[in-house]
Design a protein around this motif. Sequence first.
Motif, PDB file in Angstrom:
ATOM      1  N   PHE A 526     -12.891   1.138   4.920  1.00 33.39           N
ATOM      2  CA  PHE A 526     -12.802   0.561   3.575  1.00 33.39           C
ATOM      3  C   PHE A 526     -11.525  -0.268   3.459  1.00 33.39           C
ATOM      4  CE2 PHE A 526     -12.696   1.524  -1.253  1.00 33.39           C
ATOM      5  CZ  PHE A 526     -13.341   0.323  -1.499  1.00 33.39           C
ATOM      6  N   PRO A 527     -11.493  -1.459   4.054  1.00 32.11           N
ATOM      7  CA  PRO A 527     -10.273  -2.277   4.021  1.00 32.11           C
ATOM      8  C   PRO A 527      -9.874  -2.769   2.637  1.00 32.11           C
ATOM      9  CG  PRO A 527     -12.088  -3.458   5.080  1.00 32.11           C
ATOM     10  CD  PRO A 527     -12.559  -2.070   4.853  1.00 32.11           C
ATOM     11  N   LEU A 528     -10.753  -2.635   1.642  1.00 32.72           N
ATOM     12  CA  LEU A 528     -10.402  -3.049   0.283  1.00 32.72           C
ATOM     13  C   LEU A 528      -9.702  -1.943  -0.497  1.00 32.72           C
ATOM     14  CD1 LEU A 528     -13.606  -5.025  -0.811  1.00 32.72           C
ATOM     15  CD2 LEU A 528     -11.440  -5.940   0.004  1.00 32.72           C
ATOM     16  N   ALA A 529      -9.504  -0.773   0.122  1.00 30.74           N
ATOM     17  CA  ALA A 529      -8.846   0.339  -0.573  1.00 30.74           C
ATOM     18  C   ALA A 529      -7.437  -0.020  -1.047  1.00 30.74           C
ATOM     19  CB  ALA A 529      -8.816   1.572   0.328  1.00 30.74           C
ATOM     20  N   PRO A 530      -6.585  -0.677  -0.229  1.00 29.50           N
ATOM     21  CA  PRO A 530      -5.251  -1.051  -0.740  1.00 29.50           C
ATOM     22  C   PRO A 530      -5.305  -1.975  -1.948  1.00 29.50           C
ATOM     23  CG  PRO A 530      -5.294  -1.181   1.653  1.00 29.50           C
ATOM     24  CD  PRO A 530      -6.712  -0.980   1.212  1.00 29.50           C
ATOM     25  N   LEU A 531      -6.293  -2.869  -1.993  1.00 30.70           N
ATOM     26  CA  LEU A 531      -6.410  -3.778  -3.139  1.00 30.70           C
ATOM     27  C   LEU A 531      -6.759  -3.006  -4.408  1.00 30.70           C
ATOM     28  CD1 LEU A 531      -6.468  -6.645  -4.287  1.00 30.70           C
ATOM     29  CD2 LEU A 531      -8.870  -6.785  -3.588  1.00 30.70           C
ATOM     30  N   LEU A 532      -7.692  -2.066  -4.307  1.00 26.36           N
ATOM     31  CA  LEU A 532      -8.036  -1.245  -5.473  1.00 26.36           C
ATOM     32  C   LEU A 532      -6.842  -0.407  -5.914  1.00 26.36           C
ATOM     33  CD1 LEU A 532     -11.651   0.004  -4.615  1.00 26.36           C
ATOM     34  CD2 LEU A 532     -10.980  -1.850  -6.137  1.00 26.36           C
ATOM     35  N   ALA A 533      -6.091   0.115  -4.944  1.00 31.11           N
ATOM     36  CA  ALA A 533      -4.904   0.910  -5.282  1.00 31.11           C
ATOM     37  C   ALA A 533      -3.853   0.056  -5.977  1.00 31.11           C
ATOM     38  CB  ALA A 533      -4.326   1.542  -4.018  1.00 31.11           C
ATOM     39  N   LEU A 534      -3.680  -1.182  -5.519  1.00 27.27           N
ATOM     40  CA  LEU A 534      -2.705  -2.085  -6.137  1.00 27.27           C
ATOM     41  C   LEU A 534      -3.066  -2.364  -7.593  1.00 27.27           C
ATOM     42  CD1 LEU A 534      -0.328  -4.104  -5.986  1.00 27.27           C
ATOM     43  CD2 LEU A 534      -1.959  -5.800  -5.131  1.00 27.27           C
ATOM     44  N   LEU A 535      -4.322  -2.697  -7.848  1.00 22.61           N
ATOM     45  CA  LEU A 535      -4.751  -2.978  -9.222  1.00 22.61           C
ATOM     46  C   LEU A 535      -4.587  -1.748 -10.110  1.00 22.61           C
ATOM     47  CD1 LEU A 535      -7.992  -5.036  -8.451  1.00 22.61           C
ATOM     48  CD2 LEU A 535      -5.728  -5.905  -9.057  1.00 22.61           C
ATOM     49  N   ASN A 536      -4.900  -0.586  -9.555  1.00 20.16           N
ATOM     50  CA  ASN A 536      -4.747   0.650 -10.332  1.00 20.16           C
ATOM     51  C   ASN A 536      -3.285   0.932 -10.647  1.00 20.16           C
ATOM     52  OD1 ASN A 536      -5.778   3.525 -11.174  1.00 20.16           O
ATOM     53  ND2 ASN A 536      -4.110   3.884  -9.757  1.00 20.16           N
ATOM     54  N   ASN A 537      -2.400   0.727  -9.679  1.00 16.74           N
ATOM     55  CA  ASN A 537      -0.992   1.084  -9.868  1.00 16.74           C
ATOM     56  C   ASN A 537      -0.284   0.183 -10.867  1.00 16.74           C
ATOM     57  OD1 ASN A 537      -1.515   2.992  -7.976  1.00 16.74           O
ATOM     58  ND2 ASN A 537      -0.036   2.291  -6.475  1.00 16.74           N
ATOM     59  N   ILE A 538      -0.708  -1.071 -10.943  1.00 15.52           N
ATOM     60  CA  ILE A 538      -0.132  -1.967 -11.948  1.00 15.52           C
ATOM     61  C   ILE A 538      -0.358  -1.391 -13.347  1.00 15.52           C
ATOM     62  CG2 ILE A 538      -0.332  -4.249 -12.999  1.00 15.52           C
ATOM     63  CD1 ILE A 538      -0.965  -5.344 -10.206  1.00 15.52           C
ATOM     64  N   ILE A 539      -1.538  -0.816 -13.545  1.00 13.63           N
ATOM     65  CA  ILE A 539      -1.849  -0.169 -14.827  1.00 13.63           C
ATOM     66  C   ILE A 539      -1.184   1.197 -14.913  1.00 13.63           C
ATOM     67  CG2 ILE A 539      -3.732   0.706 -16.264  1.00 13.63           C
ATOM     68  CD1 ILE A 539      -5.522  -1.428 -14.999  1.00 13.63           C
ATOM     69  N   GLU A 540      -1.162   1.929 -13.796  1.00 12.32           N
ATOM     70  CA  GLU A 540      -0.659   3.306 -13.788  1.00 12.32           C
ATOM     71  C   GLU A 540       0.813   3.378 -14.185  1.00 12.32           C
ATOM     72  OE1 GLU A 540      -0.926   7.389 -13.388  1.00 12.32           O
ATOM     73  OE2 GLU A 540      -2.576   5.977 -13.073  1.00 12.32           O
ATOM     74  N   ILE A 541       1.620   2.414 -13.743  1.00 10.25           N
ATOM     75  CA  ILE A 541       3.053   2.429 -14.060  1.00 10.25           C
ATOM     76  C   ILE A 541       3.251   2.375 -15.572  1.00 10.25           C
ATOM     77  CG2 ILE A 541       5.199   1.111 -13.901  1.00 10.25           C
ATOM     78  CD1 ILE A 541       4.384   0.304 -11.079  1.00 10.25           C
ATOM     79  N   ARG A 542       2.569   1.446 -16.242  1.00  7.16           N
ATOM     80  CA  ARG A 542       2.732   1.323 -17.701  1.00  7.16           C
ATOM     81  C   ARG A 542       2.067   2.481 -18.426  1.00  7.16           C
ATOM     82  NH1 ARG A 542       7.006  -1.758 -17.256  1.00  7.16           N
ATOM     83  NH2 ARG A 542       6.591  -3.069 -15.433  1.00  7.16           N
ATOM     84  N   LEU A 543       0.964   2.980 -17.882  1.00  7.76           N
ATOM     85  CA  LEU A 543       0.294   4.110 -18.506  1.00  7.76           C
ATOM     86  C   LEU A 543       1.206   5.338 -18.518  1.00  7.76           C
ATOM     87  CD1 LEU A 543      -2.205   5.505 -19.656  1.00  7.76           C
ATOM     88  CD2 LEU A 543      -3.014   5.830 -17.321  1.00  7.76           C
TER      89      LEU A 543
END
Length: 732
Positions: A526-543
């Motif tokens: 699943f080479p797209l896993a880092p991309l999904l993690a990046l998008l999630n973390n941008i939200i996670e930090i502010r959340l």
Amino acid sequence: YVLVAKISDDENSHLVRKQKAFIETLKKKLNVYVSIFLNLINIAPEKIFETYRYLLKVSDACNWSCEQQGKCRFRNAFSCFTSLLGVSEYLPDLMKKNVFETHFCLHEKREQKELKQSWARWSACFKGQPITNVRNYLGEKVALYFLWLGWYTFLLIPASVIGLVVFLYGLAFYSTSPLIKEVCQSNVIMCPLCDNTCRVWELSDTCMYAKVSLLFDNEGTVAFAMFMAVWATVFLEFWKRHRSSYVCAWKVFDWCEEEEELILEIVNNADCEPKMHRHSYLRSTMVLVLVTLMLLVIIGLTHVLVVCRVIATVLLAENSSWQVITENSQTVAVMLGAVLHYITITVMTRVKAHKPPTNKHSHAAVEGSFTVKMFIFQFFTMFSSLIYTAFFLGRINGHPGGYVRISGKWRLEECHPSGCLTDLFIQMSIIMVLKQTFNNIFEYSGPWFSRWLKRKKAQKFRRRCVKCFKKEDMNTKEGSKLCENCKLEDLHRNYSLIKTDRFSLFNEFLEMVIQFSFTTIFVAAFPLAPLLALLNNIIEIRLDAIKMVSLERRLVPTKANDIGVWTDVLEAIGVLAVIANGLVIGISSDFIPRLVYQYFYGPCASGSATGIDCMVGYINNTLSVANISDERVRGDFTNSQMVTYSGINVTHCSYRDYRSNEDFSLTNQYWVILAARLVFIILFEHVVVICKCVASWFVPNSPLDVRNERLYDKLRRLKEELRSVTRHNRTL
């Protein structure tokens, strides 16, 4: 700091006596402000802080901490002072007995407003984090969490870009691959995938499935898996450098929690005894047995998921009224299994382990032990089913005339002729997308709704008076205070927020470390896993920032100079990533069988072929043939199953394996491929481990300016001590 207790009219009540005894003891060493409903602990007398600073200065590891700005922050006023003379019980014990309801730290309006404007809001998602301000308000431990999360998110950018390039590479060249053409233009008849209702089918019917498989099972994924294994080490090494710069500036580089706890004990009681280190082999054995039992339960749940998928495949193929589901029953069953696995993960992650008391052990030891146990439990819950899909699916199902069945009835699942990696990709993508999406929704909406509900119930308290409201917006003058009613309303506002404790940050770390596991382990599928993690973390930090600043009670500022045992957990994940990705490429992927075919069995094996692709004929080479005339095969399939959907009767069918067409024995090519797989796994893991060691050696843990600054500060302190001793000797 606020301590909440229910008021009772019975002065002789057992609970009231304990409340009074506890508060009266605190009054001996602290200034206590008593409200009608709550007891607010103000600043301790200066003498206590002076003793605290002096002991920090003379200690071996905490001498930098004495130079921190302004007031020294205690970890937890009640945790530090509940061992005072006359109080025989710790506050957590009193809370369990309902002597006190809760305790928490008050939010400071001005600092809270500044953090909301600069950090804890959604519009700041793409801005930097004011880590020093976070540290000043929430303490070093919380600041290090956000520092680590921000650094992890930043380094996900190159991993996401390369993973996206690998995906686009597969997308760009899969249409010209001879493997795709061979599947899509094939006339091969495949054996039924289930009993009774499943018919023989044409390999060309799965053209789209073969295209998806090649998107994630190509040469690029091998290189990407190696990159991610090294990336995990580089990330950790650069994180150590990044961390050291901040903790050096905060003067906690050499800080030691165990020594500070000893200092606090001495401040409380000069005649105190140290908490002796103890070890019980009986207790360790019991813990090991219990952990083993829990892992067996998780493995049992994995077996249940496998059985559910097998039964779902049969039921969908036999009873579905939609032809699309009937023809793709196995793929639909994989998706349903992934959703069921996610539900299992959600249920199991709600299991709350007993949080041990800290009155007999240091906070670091207790938290470290708790972290390791909970991570092992959650890790196996998350990855047990993925391990089965990656390494066992399609390899233990048997063959026509010798299928492996559950309870002698249901056949185990088979892999697609294009490989098993797609099943792993489907399961990982569904779990990761569902987990991140729903976690973020409930993580924000839950505290927000709970706060709204509590404030709705507390509307009977009148609003703050105009005088005090204006005073908050102005530069507060020294000595100015709110009126009593406004103080009480402010206390109730903090009381209505979500409860926090010393393990609140643990849940945030656990969520992110599990995500780190997803982005490194099995990333070859699943080479797209880092991309999904990046998008999630941008939200996670502010959340997380919004939660800690606006929705939750203020966490007690806690000292720390590292993320603790999580560093060891991340290093262990890095090692597991090397092993898992090597096994995925070597066992699950078709990378090795393709290489063996290309150089030993394909048209280019002789070295004389020109003008022909070396992979032509690979799909047919991976298939074996079962003759219906064989009595062993005839017992597995009925006559109606051997009729194609176009009405043609067949006398033989193909299946994915390297077996003889006569006696179903394994061919020589199978053993050659097995040997090549083992050689690749050994070479892959050794090469990647060497690269990880070189990267770890090449990147020092601390920058040179940090080392030089620490050396200069040590020299300065020694000179000051020498001058003070010299002045003292002169006065004598």
